[in-house]
Scaffold this motif. Structure first.
Motif, PDB file in Angstrom:
ATOM      1  N   SER A 175      -4.675 -67.043 -43.704  1.00 35.81           N
ATOM      2  CA  SER A 175      -5.858 -66.892 -42.847  1.00 35.81           C
ATOM      3  C   SER A 175      -5.540 -67.288 -41.410  1.00 35.81           C
ATOM      4  CB  SER A 175      -7.012 -67.725 -43.397  1.00 35.81           C
ATOM      5  OG  SER A 175      -6.721 -69.118 -43.316  1.00 35.81           O
ATOM      6  N   ALA A 176      -4.741 -68.336 -41.242  1.00 35.39           N
ATOM      7  CA  ALA A 176      -4.329 -68.748 -39.898  1.00 35.39           C
ATOM      8  C   ALA A 176      -3.433 -67.695 -39.253  1.00 35.39           C
ATOM      9  CB  ALA A 176      -3.613 -70.094 -39.961  1.00 35.39           C
ATOM     10  N   MET A 177      -2.515 -67.122 -40.042  1.00 33.45           N
ATOM     11  CA  MET A 177      -1.647 -66.057 -39.532  1.00 33.45           C
ATOM     12  C   MET A 177      -2.472 -64.842 -39.133  1.00 33.45           C
ATOM     13  SD  MET A 177       1.449 -66.437 -42.316  1.00 33.45           S
ATOM     14  CE  MET A 177       2.294 -64.966 -41.764  1.00 33.45           C
ATOM     15  N   ALA A 178      -3.475 -64.515 -39.955  1.00 39.03           N
ATOM     16  CA  ALA A 178      -4.339 -63.373 -39.653  1.00 39.03           C
ATOM     17  C   ALA A 178      -5.107 -63.604 -38.359  1.00 39.03           C
ATOM     18  CB  ALA A 178      -5.302 -63.132 -40.814  1.00 39.03           C
ATOM     19  N   ALA A 179      -5.629 -64.817 -38.186  1.00 39.79           N
ATOM     20  CA  ALA A 179      -6.370 -65.141 -36.963  1.00 39.79           C
ATOM     21  C   ALA A 179      -5.463 -65.006 -35.739  1.00 39.79           C
ATOM     22  CB  ALA A 179      -6.932 -66.558 -37.060  1.00 39.79           C
ATOM     23  N   GLU A 180      -4.230 -65.456 -35.862  1.00 39.20           N
ATOM     24  CA  GLU A 180      -3.299 -65.358 -34.734  1.00 39.20           C
ATOM     25  C   GLU A 180      -3.015 -63.908 -34.373  1.00 39.20           C
ATOM     26  OE1 GLU A 180       1.165 -66.916 -33.421  1.00 39.20           O
ATOM     27  OE2 GLU A 180       0.515 -67.056 -35.504  1.00 39.20           O
ATOM     28  N   ILE A 181      -2.838 -63.051 -35.389  1.00 42.97           N
ATOM     29  CA  ILE A 181      -2.582 -61.627 -35.129  1.00 42.97           C
ATOM     30  C   ILE A 181      -3.774 -60.990 -34.422  1.00 42.97           C
ATOM     31  CG2 ILE A 181      -2.183 -59.387 -36.212  1.00 42.97           C
ATOM     32  CD1 ILE A 181      -0.682 -60.824 -38.434  1.00 42.97           C
ATOM     33  N   VAL A 182      -4.992 -61.270 -34.927  1.00 44.34           N
ATOM     34  CA  VAL A 182      -6.198 -60.682 -34.335  1.00 44.34           C
ATOM     35  C   VAL A 182      -6.393 -61.166 -32.903  1.00 44.34           C
ATOM     36  CG1 VAL A 182      -8.714 -60.604 -34.461  1.00 44.34           C
ATOM     37  CG2 VAL A 182      -7.362 -60.342 -36.539  1.00 44.34           C
ATOM     38  N   LEU A 183      -6.266 -62.466 -32.662  1.00 47.19           N
ATOM     39  CA  LEU A 183      -6.476 -63.028 -31.326  1.00 47.19           C
ATOM     40  C   LEU A 183      -5.425 -62.514 -30.343  1.00 47.19           C
ATOM     41  CD1 LEU A 183      -7.424 -66.715 -32.228  1.00 47.19           C
ATOM     42  CD2 LEU A 183      -8.934 -64.885 -31.408  1.00 47.19           C
ATOM     43  N   THR A 184      -4.187 -62.363 -30.811  1.00 45.95           N
ATOM     44  CA  THR A 184      -3.140 -61.802 -29.948  1.00 45.95           C
ATOM     45  C   THR A 184      -3.469 -60.365 -29.579  1.00 45.95           C
ATOM     46  OG1 THR A 184      -1.460 -63.207 -30.992  1.00 45.95           O
ATOM     47  CG2 THR A 184      -0.688 -61.287 -29.775  1.00 45.95           C
ATOM     48  N   GLY A 185      -3.969 -59.603 -30.564  1.00 44.59           N
ATOM     49  CA  GLY A 185      -4.361 -58.228 -30.295  1.00 44.59           C
ATOM     50  C   GLY A 185      -5.512 -58.131 -29.318  1.00 44.59           C
ATOM     51  N   ILE A 186      -6.523 -58.996 -29.487  1.00 42.79           N
ATOM     52  CA  ILE A 186      -7.672 -58.995 -28.564  1.00 42.79           C
ATOM     53  C   ILE A 186      -7.246 -59.375 -27.145  1.00 42.79           C
ATOM     54  CG2 ILE A 186      -9.855 -60.129 -28.028  1.00 42.79           C
ATOM     55  CD1 ILE A 186     -10.332 -60.387 -31.028  1.00 42.79           C
ATOM     56  N   ALA A 187      -6.416 -60.437 -27.038  1.00 38.59           N
ATOM     57  CA  ALA A 187      -5.948 -60.862 -25.720  1.00 38.59           C
ATOM     58  C   ALA A 187      -5.124 -59.771 -25.044  1.00 38.59           C
ATOM     59  CB  ALA A 187      -5.123 -62.148 -25.863  1.00 38.59           C
ATOM     60  N   GLY A 188      -4.248 -59.136 -25.812  1.00 34.05           N
ATOM     61  CA  GLY A 188      -3.434 -58.051 -25.243  1.00 34.05           C
ATOM     62  C   GLY A 188      -4.271 -56.847 -24.840  1.00 34.05           C
ATOM     63  N   PHE A 189      -5.287 -56.527 -25.651  1.00 38.42           N
ATOM     64  CA  PHE A 189      -6.157 -55.393 -25.333  1.00 38.42           C
ATOM     65  C   PHE A 189      -6.956 -55.655 -24.062  1.00 38.42           C
ATOM     66  CE2 PHE A 189     -10.152 -53.036 -25.722  1.00 38.42           C
ATOM     67  CZ  PHE A 189      -9.681 -51.746 -25.925  1.00 38.42           C
ATOM     68  N   ILE A 190      -7.469 -56.868 -23.921  1.00 34.67           N
ATOM     69  CA  ILE A 190      -8.239 -57.226 -22.730  1.00 34.67           C
ATOM     70  C   ILE A 190      -7.340 -57.198 -21.492  1.00 34.67           C
ATOM     71  CG2 ILE A 190      -9.486 -59.092 -21.583  1.00 34.67           C
ATOM     72  CD1 ILE A 190     -10.567 -59.916 -24.314  1.00 34.67           C
ATOM     73  N   ALA A 191      -6.119 -57.750 -21.649  1.00 31.33           N
ATOM     74  CA  ALA A 191      -5.192 -57.766 -20.506  1.00 31.33           C
ATOM     75  C   ALA A 191      -4.804 -56.347 -20.069  1.00 31.33           C
ATOM     76  CB  ALA A 191      -3.947 -58.565 -20.881  1.00 31.33           C
ATOM     77  N   SER A 192      -4.681 -55.447 -21.017  1.00 30.55           N
ATOM     78  CA  SER A 192      -4.260 -54.073 -20.692  1.00 30.55           C
ATOM     79  C   SER A 192      -5.374 -53.265 -20.043  1.00 30.55           C
ATOM     80  CB  SER A 192      -3.776 -53.347 -21.952  1.00 30.55           C
ATOM     81  OG  SER A 192      -4.836 -53.190 -22.878  1.00 30.55           O
TER      82      SER A 192
END
Length: 207
Positions: free
Chosen positions: A189-206
């Motif tokens: 669950s922690a790994m999943a949260a990290e993947i999702v948050l990284t994706g959201i941060a990258g999407f917002i930055a792009s």
């Protein structure tokens, strides 16, 4: 370069091993092979691990090609794969099983090594998505080599655990294996949260 290789190798081995949910796989293997002779069990483990390694290596390198062909970004896939992995983690925490592989095959099979043991018990939908993401994240040669070796090593370690499944069952019992599966779910669950948050941060930055 050597330091990068070893750090990536160690982190990838641990990461992929938890992605495989080893104690759930051990539980399913024990149920699928109950009553079979030791030689046949060893043959099933060998063929299942080879099948999982082949599929894992293909997925490891297929990410960029797949994303380009479909027309989606890595960040978008991170969010989708992370959500799917989170659902698997919830299933492991609540019941000790993966939501996509909870029962035995309804019909008798001549060979259970590939289906259902390798797919979807060892490598299920959430694991497939995570492998695609992690493979696409690695760019340098040392990172790719370390990540690939980590994937193969985690599957070999899973094979060792399957060989020791009888001893694990005696030592931990069904309750102990179930508890270990739930602990794996917490980490997932922690790994999943990290993947999702990284994706959201990258999407917002792009954007």
């Amino acid at each position: 370069m050597i330091e990068t290789f070893f750090s990536t190798f160690i982190s990838s081995t641990i990461r992929f091993l938890f992605l495989l949910a080893p104690f759930f796989v051990v539980t399913m293997f024990l149920a699928l092979t109950r009553g079979l002779p030791a030689s046949e069990k060893a043959s099933i483990i060998r063929r299942a691990c080879v099948s999982a390694v082949v599929l894992g290596v293909i997925l490891f390198f297929a990410g960029p090609l797949l994303f380009s062909a479909i027309g989606i970004t890595l960040n978008s896939f991170r969010i989708g794969a992370g959500c799917l992995l989170f659902l698997t983690a919830i299933s492991l925490v609540t019941s000790g099983t993966r939501n996509h592989a909870t029962g035995l095959p309804e019909e008798d099979r001549d060979d259970i090594a590939v289906v259902p043991l390798a797919i979807p018990v060892m490598i299920g939908p959430a694991t497939i998505g995570a492998i695609l993401v992690y493979g696409a994240e690695l760019n340098r040669v040392s990172e790719v080599a370390g990540g690939l070796l980590g994937l193969v090593s985690s599957l070999l370690l899973l094979g060792v655990l399957l060989h020791l499944s009888g001893y694990l069952e005696k030592a931990l019992g069904k309750t102990g294996l179930n508890i270990m599966s739930k602990v794996s779910g917490l980490i997932l669950s922690a790994m999943a949260a990290e993947i999702v948050l990284t994706g959201i941060a990258g999407f917002i930055a792009s954007t």
